[in-house]
Design a protein around this motif. Structure first.
Motif, PDB file in Angstrom:
ATOM      1  N   LEU A 179       0.829  -1.212   0.000  1.00  0.00           N
ATOM      2  CA  LEU A 179       0.000   0.000   0.000  1.00  0.00           C
ATOM      3  C   LEU A 179       0.862   1.260   0.000  1.00  0.00           C
ATOM      4  N   GLY A 180       2.092   1.144   0.502  1.00  0.00           N
ATOM      5  CA  GLY A 180       2.997   2.291   0.505  1.00  0.00           C
ATOM      6  C   GLY A 180       3.378   2.753  -0.883  1.00  0.00           C
ATOM      7  N   MET A 181       3.146   1.902  -1.880  1.00  0.00           N
ATOM      8  CA  MET A 181       3.461   2.282  -3.258  1.00  0.00           C
ATOM      9  C   MET A 181       2.569   3.411  -3.757  1.00  0.00           C
ATOM     10  N   VAL A 182       1.494   3.713  -3.000  1.00  0.00           N
ATOM     11  CA  VAL A 182       0.613   4.794  -3.428  1.00  0.00           C
ATOM     12  C   VAL A 182       1.350   6.132  -3.473  1.00  0.00           C
ATOM     13  N   SER A 183       2.363   6.299  -2.575  1.00  0.00           N
ATOM     14  CA  SER A 183       3.111   7.561  -2.566  1.00  0.00           C
ATOM     15  C   SER A 183       3.901   7.737  -3.857  1.00  0.00           C
ATOM     16  N   GLN A 184       4.371   6.606  -4.440  1.00  0.00           N
ATOM     17  CA  GLN A 184       5.096   6.689  -5.712  1.00  0.00           C
ATOM     18  C   GLN A 184       4.125   7.057  -6.843  1.00  0.00           C
ATOM     19  N   THR A 185       2.958   6.480  -6.788  1.00  0.00           N
ATOM     20  CA  THR A 185       1.968   6.755  -7.835  1.00  0.00           C
ATOM     21  C   THR A 185       1.521   8.204  -7.803  1.00  0.00           C
ATOM     22  N   LEU A 186       1.353   8.716  -6.561  1.00  0.00           N
ATOM     23  CA  LEU A 186       0.874  10.096  -6.417  1.00  0.00           C
ATOM     24  C   LEU A 186       2.007  11.108  -6.412  1.00  0.00           C
ATOM     25  N   ASP A 187       3.259  10.589  -6.492  1.00  0.00           N
ATOM     26  CA  ASP A 187       4.439  11.457  -6.468  1.00  0.00           C
ATOM     27  C   ASP A 187       4.419  12.352  -5.223  1.00  0.00           C
ATOM     28  N   ALA A 188       4.083  11.713  -4.071  1.00  0.00           N
ATOM     29  CA  ALA A 188       4.035  12.440  -2.800  1.00  0.00           C
ATOM     30  C   ALA A 188       4.943  11.731  -1.819  1.00  0.00           C
ATOM     31  N   ASN A 189       6.210  12.124  -1.832  1.00  0.00           N
ATOM     32  CA  ASN A 189       7.220  11.406  -1.049  1.00  0.00           C
ATOM     33  C   ASN A 189       6.972  11.493   0.454  1.00  0.00           C
ATOM     34  N   ALA A 190       6.296  12.562   0.913  1.00  0.00           N
ATOM     35  CA  ALA A 190       6.083  12.733   2.348  1.00  0.00           C
ATOM     36  C   ALA A 190       4.861  11.968   2.858  1.00  0.00           C
ATOM     37  N   SER A 191       4.090  11.388   1.956  1.00  0.00           N
ATOM     38  CA  SER A 191       2.881  10.671   2.363  1.00  0.00           C
ATOM     39  C   SER A 191       3.180   9.200   2.602  1.00  0.00           C
ATOM     40  N   LYS A 192       2.303   8.569   3.379  1.00  0.00           N
ATOM     41  CA  LYS A 192       2.455   7.133   3.628  1.00  0.00           C
ATOM     42  C   LYS A 192       1.116   6.547   4.083  1.00  0.00           C
ATOM     43  N   ILE A 193       0.997   5.240   3.940  1.00  0.00           N
ATOM     44  CA  ILE A 193      -0.196   4.508   4.365  1.00  0.00           C
ATOM     45  C   ILE A 193       0.063   3.924   5.755  1.00  0.00           C
ATOM     46  N   LEU A 194      -0.906   4.124   6.671  1.00  0.00           N
ATOM     47  CA  LEU A 194      -0.806   3.561   8.019  1.00  0.00           C
ATOM     48  C   LEU A 194      -1.959   2.573   8.237  1.00  0.00           C
ATOM     49  N   ILE A 195      -1.629   1.400   8.707  1.00  0.00           N
ATOM     50  CA  ILE A 195      -2.649   0.393   9.024  1.00  0.00           C
ATOM     51  C   ILE A 195      -2.885   0.415  10.530  1.00  0.00           C
ATOM     52  N   HIS A 196      -4.168   0.585  10.932  1.00  0.00           N
ATOM     53  CA  HIS A 196      -4.529   0.640  12.349  1.00  0.00           C
ATOM     54  C   HIS A 196      -5.471  -0.522  12.685  1.00  0.00           C
ATOM     55  N   PRO A 197      -4.930  -1.654  13.108  1.00  0.00           N
ATOM     56  CA  PRO A 197      -5.814  -2.761  13.523  1.00  0.00           C
ATOM     57  C   PRO A 197      -6.728  -2.365  14.675  1.00  0.00           C
ATOM     58  N   VAL A 198      -6.239  -1.463  15.544  1.00  0.00           N
ATOM     59  CA  VAL A 198      -7.024  -0.970  16.673  1.00  0.00           C
ATOM     60  C   VAL A 198      -7.362   0.490  16.401  1.00  0.00           C
ATOM     61  N   THR A 199      -8.562   0.933  16.852  1.00  0.00           N
ATOM     62  CA  THR A 199      -8.967   2.312  16.644  1.00  0.00           C
ATOM     63  C   THR A 199      -7.866   3.272  17.077  1.00  0.00           C
ATOM     64  N   GLN A 200      -7.538   4.226  16.200  1.00  0.00           N
ATOM     65  CA  GLN A 200      -6.446   5.160  16.478  1.00  0.00           C
ATOM     66  C   GLN A 200      -6.940   6.402  17.214  1.00  0.00           C
ATOM     67  N   LYS A 201      -8.130   6.893  16.865  1.00  0.00           N
ATOM     68  CA  LYS A 201      -8.651   8.126  17.427  1.00  0.00           C
ATOM     69  C   LYS A 201      -9.700   7.827  18.491  1.00  0.00           C
ATOM     70  N   MET A 202      -9.542   8.430  19.663  1.00  0.00           N
ATOM     71  CA  MET A 202     -10.492   8.206  20.749  1.00  0.00           C
ATOM     72  C   MET A 202     -11.893   8.707  20.393  1.00  0.00           C
ATOM     73  N   ASN A 203     -11.975   9.694  19.525  1.00  0.00           N
ATOM     74  CA  ASN A 203     -13.283  10.208  19.109  1.00  0.00           C
ATOM     75  C   ASN A 203     -14.105   9.157  18.380  1.00  0.00           C
ATOM     76  N   ASP A 204     -13.457   8.105  17.890  1.00  0.00           N
ATOM     77  CA  ASP A 204     -14.147   7.043  17.161  1.00  0.00           C
ATOM     78  C   ASP A 204     -14.639   5.925  18.082  1.00  0.00           C
ATOM     79  N   LEU A 205     -14.341   6.047  19.381  1.00  0.00           N
ATOM     80  CA  LEU A 205     -14.668   4.940  20.284  1.00  0.00           C
ATOM     81  C   LEU A 205     -16.154   4.607  20.272  1.00  0.00           C
ATOM     82  N   GLY A 206     -17.002   5.639  20.356  1.00  0.00           N
ATOM     83  CA  GLY A 206     -18.433   5.383  20.402  1.00  0.00           C
ATOM     84  C   GLY A 206     -18.942   4.653  19.180  1.00  0.00           C
TER      85      GLY A 206
END
Length: 631
Positions: A239-266
């Protein structure tokens, strides 16, 4: 709470063309009655008054047979609700308190100018919701107004004296309605953003410093999970290859198996359940009983939370909680437990139920019995003239053990076990239907002096009741006396529903007198063994059957002298006496089978059903021919 919904009057709403309801308790009212009697319509009517989001349509307007669309659109549904200060007595009309009954200071401030005073300066608030068709909009809508006073029954539809000011939304916010129908399911509620569960967990507030720390810890946990999993690492790289496709070297894909944001808990909250002997399972792996119960407990939690919020803001708050069939999917023991939890709710509760287990837990005065007679809805509550001792018997001898009686279309009362077990078999033969198919219960009251609480119950809730009584003279007098004391002016009509056995007999003696000796002996010996009656005669002949007073007076105490009554089974007629004695002491041996033997051994002739039982069934058939029609 200091107030209560005391009365509800409904005209032309759904199936309720005209119905008046009185509530005697500020805490709970339990609605019982047959299907389609109007219990759900009553709960919906309350929602229409207090819930501004309650959707209305032509389906909420009473429709008479043959009505056209134009007839429905020209008709108005009226729902009036009387709110009174909470005094635990019926307050719809008769008030005997010497001092005026007033709302608390907080509620007086809240209701303000909408409070009405009667001639004795008792306070009340009367709300009317009118459902009508708006022709310019092409839809039905609800108009809510405050009545100047509580109108007489006959003047409801013509009454139009309102306060000029219309109550604002803040008026009703203090009187919120919470409703759960019988199809509740916590799994569905967790996906429904409008459910009580979603409303409760949508805004999980956490201290900002703790929130930042938790999110950093979650980010670390997510990274560790990805690093430990070959699959997730592989997926992350691809999935990290998306940065090459979009030519956005500073971007990256993050996988969150567990909810990352507390606002999403509910939104991602999951409820699991574990008992002492099993692993943790999510709610969708459990049966509907557990899921239904958890849904109710979620409502309980939400209501309690709302009360805490209002208390912290020092605001008036009187929750109105409407529950349809809380027993759905639950074991009888769980049904008893859930009603205790229902009673723990803060607010005024209205429960519709078909559960004898729930009814057995209810204060009898909180029961509202709903029925339909000739299309008109009738409501009944327990008679107020019941004595404390009768109330005790009603609670502990009837409701606790025979709660199903309140759901009967008809009662047949008898004295003994043999009648109670025999009559259903004869009924099946005569009507070609089982009792339960037509909603009839047969009850042994346990003796001639024990009819009263059962008759008061039937009278209070307008349940037709027949009596199949022993024929001893004192029993006949007792039955006549108790019927007259309860049915009063309807005494003669009720006595037409009483059948007394002939010649002073109890049921066993009556069967012997009618010539069913052979059938009785066969039934008895089928259970106790061949020759049992002869053995009984040999064992009991010459023994005492009790003691009785003689005319001889004791010279010492000046009292009648008693002597033993000796059994003599070898005199003329002694065989009949022996059979009667044997039957009375061994009822359990034949009571469940004697009817079958009488029917089988007399199939096709007039003796197949004893004459007094035929007389009883004839009265039922004649006076309540609708039962015959339903058959």
């Amino acid at each position: 709470m200091s107030l209560m919904l005391s009365a509800v009057r409904i005209r032309n709403f759904r199936s309720l063309v005209s119905a008046d309801f009185s509530c005697t308790s500020s805490s709970g009212t339990v609605l019982i009655g047959a299907n389609n009697a109007g219990k759900t319509a009553f709960l919906s009517a309350i929602r229409a008054v207090f819930d501004s989001r309650f959707p209305v349509s032509s389906e909420d307007i009473y429709r008479a047979p043959g009505d056209r669309v134009s007839d429905v659109e020209s008709r108005k549904a009226i729902i009036d609700v009387l709110i009174l200060p909470s005094v635990e007595s019926p307050l719809d009309g008769d008030r005997t308190s010497p001092a005026p009954v007033e709302f608390s200071a907080e509620w007086q401030t809240h209701f303000g100018r909408f409070i009405s005073l009667d001639d004795n300066f008792n306070q009340s608030v009367s709300i009317r919701a009118t459902i009508m068709f708006n022709r310019s909009k092409g839809e039905f809508e609800v108009e809510r107004k405050i009545l100047l006073d509580w109108p007489d029954d006959e003047n409801i539809e013509e009454y139009s004296d309102y306060y000029r000011d219309v109550p604002r939304e803040t008026f009703f916010e203090a009187l919120p309605v919470f409703y759960l129908d019988a199809r509740r399911d916590i799994v569905a509620d967790m996906r429904d953003k409008f459910s009580y569960f979603a409303k409760l967990v949508k805004d999980i507030k956490i201290d900002p410093n703790s929130l930042l720390r938790f999110e950093e810890e979650l980010q670390s946990i997510n990274s560790q999970i990805v690093n430990e999993s070959d699959v997730l690492q592989h997926l992350s790289e691809k999935l990290g290859m998306v940065s090459q496709t979009l030519d956005a070297n500073a971007s990256k894909i993050l996988i969150h198996p567990v909810t990352q944001k507390m606002n999403d808990l509910g939104r991602n909250l999951v409820i699991n359940f574990q008992d002492e002997s099993s692993d943790v399972f999510p709610m969708n792996s459990h049966g509907m009983g557990t899921r239904s119960w958890v849904t109710f407990l979620t409502l309980l939690s939400y209501v309690d939370w709302q009360i805490k919020l209002r208390d912290s803001e020092d605001k008036c708050y009187h929750p109105i909680i409407l529950l349809e069939e809380p027993e759905a999917h639950l074991h009888p023991n769980s049904q008893r437990n859930i009603y205790k939890q229902i009673k723990s709710l803060n607010g005024q509760i209205f429960v519709s139920t078909h559960s004898p287990s729930i009814v057995s837990q209810v204060d009898p005065f909180e029961i509202l019995y709903i029925s339909k007679k000739s299309g008109k809805t009738i409501t009944k509550t327990l008679s107020k003239d019941i004595t404390p001792e009768e109330l005790r018997k009603l609670k502990f001898e009837i409701l606790r053990s025979r709660g199903e009686l309140l759901f009967s279309e008809m009662l047949i009362l008898c004295e003994g076990e043999t009648e109670e077990q025999s009559l259903p078999t004869f009924f099946k033969k005569y009507f070609d239907r089982d009792l339960y198919e037509v909603g009839i219960n047969i009850v042994s009251v346990g003796g001639s002096g024990k009819y009263k609480p059962f008759l008061k119950l039937a009278r209070s809730f307008d349940i037709p009741v027949f009596i199949f009584s022993d024929g001893e003279n004192n029993t006949i007098e007792q039955v006549k006396k108790v019927v007259k004391s309860i049915f009063k002016e309807d005494n003669d009509k009720q006595m037409e529903k009483v059948v007394f056995l002939s010649n002073g007999h109890d049921f066993e003696g009556y069967l012997v007198d009618e010539g069913y000796v052979n059938e009785l002996v066969i039934a008895l010996e089928e259970e106790k063994g061949e020759g049992f009656l002869d053995k009984f005669v040999k064992r009991k002949h010459g023994t005492s059957s009790g003691r009785s007073a003689t005319d001889e007076i004791c010279s010492c105490c000046n009292q009648n002298i008693f002597k033993d009554d000796i059994r003599d089974y070898y005199v003329e007629g002694g065989d009949v006496i022996a059979l009667n004695d044997c039957l009375r002491t061994h009822k359990t041996a034949y009571s469940s089978t004697i009817a079958n033997y009488i029917i089988d051994l007399n199939e096709g002739n007039e003796r197949m059903i004893p004459s007094k039982i035929l007389e009883l069934f004839g009265k039922i058939k004649h006076q309540y021919f609708t039962i015959e029609e339903s058959l």
